[in-house]
Design an enzyme around this catalytic site. Structure first.
Site, PDB file in Angstrom:
ATOM      1  CG  ASP A   3      -1.819   1.036   1.415  1.00  6.50           C
ATOM      2  OD1 ASP A   3      -3.191   0.808   1.762  1.00  6.50           O
ATOM      3  OD2 ASP A   3      -1.708   2.018   0.955  1.00  6.50           O
ATOM      4  CG  ASP A  61      -2.796   3.531  -2.680  1.00  5.78           C
ATOM      5  OD1 ASP A  61      -4.045   2.367  -2.238  1.00  5.78           O
ATOM      6  OD2 ASP A  61      -2.173   4.031  -1.595  1.00  5.78           O
ATOM      7  CD  GLU A  62      -6.130  -1.163  -1.004  1.00  6.56           C
ATOM      8  OE1 GLU A  62      -5.218  -1.917  -0.280  1.00  6.56           O
ATOM      9  OE2 GLU A  62      -6.433  -0.543  -1.084  1.00  6.56           O
ATOM     10  CB  CYS A  92     -37.887 -22.257   8.885  1.00  4.94           C
ATOM     11  SG  CYS A  92     -39.700 -22.009   7.509  1.00  4.94           S
ATOM     12  CB  CYS A 126     -36.796 -20.497   4.377  1.00  2.40           C
ATOM     13  SG  CYS A 126     -36.758 -20.375   5.865  1.00  2.40           S
ATOM     14  CG  HIS A 157     -40.167 -17.298   9.671  1.00  3.09           C
ATOM     15  ND1 HIS A 157     -38.278 -16.888   9.551  1.00  3.09           N
ATOM     16  CD2 HIS A 157     -40.557 -18.617   8.999  1.00  3.09           C
ATOM     17  CE1 HIS A 157     -37.796 -17.785   8.567  1.00  3.09           C
ATOM     18  NE2 HIS A 157     -38.617 -18.996   8.271  1.00  3.09           N
ATOM     19  CG  HIS A 189     -42.396 -19.001   4.754  1.00  2.00           C
ATOM     20  ND1 HIS A 189     -41.579 -18.707   3.661  1.00  2.00           N
ATOM     21  CD2 HIS A 189     -41.603 -19.206   5.800  1.00  2.00           C
ATOM     22  CE1 HIS A 189     -40.714 -18.427   4.010  1.00  2.00           C
ATOM     23  NE2 HIS A 189     -40.367 -19.106   5.263  1.00  2.00           N
TER      24      HIS A 189
HETATM   25  N1  DCP Z   1      -8.676   8.435  -1.366  1.00  2.00           N
HETATM   26  C1  DCP Z   1      -9.498   9.262  -1.853  1.00  2.00           C
HETATM   27  N2  DCP Z   1     -10.899   9.504  -0.531  1.00  2.00           N
HETATM   28  C2  DCP Z   1     -10.625   9.287   0.394  1.00  2.00           C
HETATM   29  C3  DCP Z   1      -9.604   8.026   1.031  1.00  2.00           C
HETATM   30  C4  DCP Z   1      -8.360   7.656  -0.227  1.00  2.00           C
HETATM   31  O1  DCP Z   1      -9.481   9.357  -2.430  1.00  2.00           O
HETATM   32  N3  DCP Z   1     -11.669   8.953   1.195  1.00  2.00           N
HETATM   33  C5  DCP Z   1      -7.062   8.444  -1.940  1.00  2.00           C
HETATM   34  C6  DCP Z   1      -6.471   8.261  -2.461  1.00  2.00           C
HETATM   35  C7  DCP Z   1      -5.250   8.157  -1.681  1.00  2.00           C
HETATM   36  C8  DCP Z   1      -5.900   6.964  -1.885  1.00  2.00           C
HETATM   37  O2  DCP Z   1      -6.548   7.433  -2.203  1.00  2.00           O
HETATM   38  O3  DCP Z   1      -3.692   9.096  -1.836  1.00  2.00           O
HETATM   39  C9  DCP Z   1      -5.223   6.296  -1.402  1.00  2.00           C
HETATM   40  O4  DCP Z   1      -5.443   5.851  -0.264  1.00  2.00           O
HETATM   41  P1  DCP Z   1      -5.607   5.259   1.069  1.00  2.00           P
HETATM   42  O5  DCP Z   1      -5.977   4.605   2.438  1.00  2.00           O
HETATM   43  O6  DCP Z   1      -4.316   4.135   0.980  1.00  2.00           O
HETATM   44  O7  DCP Z   1      -4.709   6.117   1.645  1.00  2.00           O
HETATM   45  P2  DCP Z   1      -2.624   7.024   1.280  1.00  2.00           P
HETATM   46  O8  DCP Z   1      -2.283   6.151   0.778  1.00  2.00           O
HETATM   47  O9  DCP Z   1      -3.510   8.706   0.981  1.00  2.00           O
HETATM   48  O10 DCP Z   1      -2.906   7.218   3.075  1.00  2.00           O
HETATM   49  P3  DCP Z   1      -1.708   5.632   4.203  1.00  2.00           P
HETATM   50  O11 DCP Z   1      -0.276   6.126   3.606  1.00  2.00           O
HETATM   51  O12 DCP Z   1      -2.679   5.534   4.997  1.00  2.00           O
HETATM   52  O13 DCP Z   1      -1.775   5.030   2.749  1.00  2.00           O
HETATM   53 MG    MG Z   2      -2.397   4.384   0.588  1.00  2.00          MG
END
Ligand code: DCP
Ligand code: MG
Length: 694
Positions: free
Chosen positions: A107, A198-199, A610, A613, A628, A632
């Protein structure tokens, strides 16, 4: 002494005001939570958001009370029955434990903020947030120290830290960097699963074996490579399954990693003190209920309360909780399933300017169309999702005779749906297309792409994807295990676009519903969304309140038809799923329940199940059992009245909705058969029959 006592006696209403903003993210450990809570409370008091939060809180409290009452009714014999059940299920779950895989969850750290800092190094070290006055997408770690975090309105963030720097979002940049990271992940596992921009989940089993190298070493290496490629840091978690890997990646954020060995004892020790909220899939609502009703705060306590969980939750929900208690999670690379829907939505500052709303609709239609064409999809059902200024979520859908994918077509039908709602003040519009042309539906093209956009994935047995009708969730969906993930992507200053990646192989995002300001969720077990307690728009059912709302606001509208294209208009679920929380019958697809003299034969198998279901209710649940049976019966009568059931059958069971008002909510959540959308809801049937007086 006296002074401090009187100070502590002062009412502190903010203490009970918990929103997404007050929930700590990584890097917020030292934050003065009470101060943040107070500011958030003061700043949002009286707003529509506040009212909505309060309404939801009240519903949670109501739900907790209701469940407590049910728990209190369980006799010693009931509990011993359910304890046996729990023990059996724990054994079964334990037998599925797979310690042969090594999963890495990666992440990025403060992703959008880090990307912005990369392109503007003067931001380095200064508290900054990406987003606008109305909404922050993320904040860097410097800003988090002051309680500033993602999903918080910028004006509240500025109150917490007046010198906060705001940077507008630039989605293209984030996609660019995201792609760079994915190239790295691909080298370790070509089938890696991207969970959001991002993950990702990377199965490093093979690479560890091939290179005789540990998970920890791979994690170090992968993180360095990401840094080399992008200049950005990330954090990683390594564990025997994805659920745990996700928890682990957050432990040493930012720029850190945590490794949980593939060893049962290590897993059980890790899980024993782990707060339930850390588990993806357990958000605020679930946490409150588990704590409030059963006193469960840590994962291990799930096992200790197994009998209650089995007694009061659906089979799949109880299984999920028990598997959390055992530290189980997905280990296989989930099978690829075809995408069932594609969607796009935008959040913006509330407006009732119709021209502006149409403009936004046109933009969304264009984005959706572009995505559909990229994937070669065309679909027949178009769903419009709206969030009103007062945070009420509505959906309207139309099923067309022909498949569409062009933006003009999408816009034409979407405009019709929107038109019927005007005048209205909205803060979010979303469009979804489903019911794909089977020739094309969701066939993945580029295998690398599949992790991003093309499929629905199902993980292990306890987290199979449900039907994708649940995608239109709302912020309380952690109680509502739904099947698709949409990731929020901020487009400009005050707009957030939710763009679906369809990646529901893990339940990790259920809690992110709060966190991510987006509809993002993975299926897991099914508990109802608390919103449904009031709005109850389940998949196949239109509730009385809906009908009333619809007909009073727009008497001319026809619930079942729309003239153009002879298309049927349906009310759609809103992040809904079959409610099994109360162990009420799920009748979808079980037409046979109502097709014969079965009503005469309703009895309780082994004094628990039952016969119609399979729902389980202990004998001490007298009222629930009566309800319930009523359910039915009511469904059957309703079918008969609408001509779809056998009209010759005379109901033999008494309708006794004694305390109708008290049981209304649960009754509403019964899932009806798919055709039911065209019928009167069961609730109105009861009302119509005047059986409330009984
Ligand atoms: N994001 C968004 N709105 C939100 C949460 C997140 O647009 N409510 C976007 C912005 C973040 C990205 O998604 O940068 C990734 O979310 P993360 O939860 O992984 O948060 P960050 O990467 O920013 O921080 P962390 O270091 O906690 O992972
Ligand atoms: Mg993140």
């Amino acid at each position: 002494m006296e002074e401090s006592e009187s100070a502590s006696d002062k009412p502190r209403p903010w203490q009970s005001y918990h929103t997404v903003y007050t929930n700590a993210k990584a890097g917020m450990d030292g934050v003065d939570q009470e101060k943040v809570q107070k500011v958030v409370y003061e700043m949002s008091k009286g707003s529509k958001y506040f009212e909505n939060e309060e309404r939801k809180e009240a519903l949670i409290r109501q739900k907790i009370e209701h469940m407590r009452a049910r728990a209190d009714k369980l006799s010693a014999a009931d509990l011993s029955h359910y304890q046996k059940d729990a023990d059996k299920r724990i054994l079964e779950l334990e037998s599925t434990r797979d310690l042969s895989r090594i999963w890495l969850h990666v992440d990025m750290d403060a992703f959008y903020a880090a990307v912005e800092t990369l392109s503007n190094p003067s931001l380095k070290g200064k508290p900054m947030a990406v987003g606008s006055m109305s909404m922050i997408s993320t904040a860097n770690y410097e800003a988090r120290k002051f309680g500033v975090r993602a999903a918080m309105p910028g004006f509240i963030a500025r109150k917490l830290y007046p010198d906060l720097i705001f940077v507008p979002t630039d989605f293209k940049k984030y996609t660019y960097y995201s792609d760079l990271t994915r190239k790295v992940f691909w080298d370790y596992d070509p089938n890696f699963m991207a969970a959001s921009l991002d993950e990702a989940y990377v199965d490093i089993t093979k690479v560890c074996e091939e290179r005789s190298i540990t998970g920890a070493e791979i994690a170090e290496e992968l993180r360095s490579r990401v840094y080399e490629e992008t200049g950005l840091t990330c954090s990683a978690g390594v564990a025997p399954n994805r659920l745990l890997a996700k928890v682990c990646s957050d432990i040493n954020k930012p720029n850190g990693q945590f490794v949980l060995p593939n060893d049962r004892m290590a897993v059980m020790t890790f899980i024993s003190s782990l707060p339930i909220r850390k588990i993806g899939g357990i958000g605020k609502v679930t946490e409150n209920i588990l704590k409030g009703v059963f006193g469960v705060s840590t994962c291990e306590e799930m096992l200790q309360k197994g009998s209650f969980l089995c007694a009061l939750f659906s089979h799949s929900s109880a299984d999920f909780f028990l598997s959390v208690g055992l530290g189980l999670g997905g280990t296989d690379t989930p099978e690829v399933r075809f995408r069932k829907s594609i969607s796009s939505e935008r959040t913006f500052s509330a407006t009732e300017d119709a021209a502006l709303l149409y403009q936004k609709l046109a933009n969304i239609a264009e984005m959706l169309s572009a995505d559909m064409q990229k994937e070669g999809l065309s679909g027949r059902t178009l769903t419009l999702k709206l969030k009103t200024a007062s945070f009420e979520v509505r959906t309207r859908a139309v099923t067309l005779q022909k498949y569409i994918s062009l933006s003009d077509d999408i816009l034409k039908h979407a405009s019709n749906l929107l038109k019927a709602e005007l005048p209205i003040s909205l803060r979010l519009i979303g469009l979804r297309v489903s019911h794909f042309n089977e020739d094309k539906g969701g066939v993945p093209g580029d295998p690398k792409q599949k992790t991003l956009t093309t499929f629905l994935i199902s993980g292990d047995a306890s987290r199979r994807t449900g039907d994708d009708q649940r995608f239109l969730g709302s912020d309380l969906s952690d109680l509502h295990f739904i099947s698709e993930k949409e990731t929020a992507i901020s487009l400009d200053d005050n707009e957030t676009c939710h763009h679906e990646f369809g990646d529901p192989f893990e339940r990790k995002h259920l809690s992110d519903i709060d966190d991510k300001n987006c509809i993002s969720s993975i299926n897991a077990c099914e508990m109802e969304k608390i919103d449904e307690l009031s709005s109850n728009k389940t998949a196949a059912m239109v509730n009385t309140a809906d009908v009333k709302e619809w007909t009073t606001k727009s008497p001319k509208r026809d619930l079942s038809r729309v003239s153009e294209d002879d298309s049927s208009v349906q009310r759609e679920p809103e992040g809904s799923n079959p409610d099994r929380l109360n162990k009420e019958p799920s009748t979808s697809g079980n037409e046979e329940f109502f097709s014969s003299n079965q009503m005469e034969m309703l009895f309780w198998v082994d004094d628990y199940k039952c016969s119609l279901c399979g729902a389980e209710l202990p004998s001490s649940f007298v009222e629930e059992r009566q309800e319930h049976s009523d359910f039915h019966l009511a469904e059957r009568i309703q079918k008969e009245e609408s001509g779809t059931g056998s009209s010759s059958l005379i109901p033999r069971l008494r309708i006794v909705p004694k305390d109708y008002s008290g049981s209304q909510n649960r009754r509403k959540k019964h899932k009806s058969s798919p055709k039911q959308g065209m019928h009167l809801p069961i609730d109105s049937f009861f009302t119509k029959k005047g059986s409330r007086q009984l």
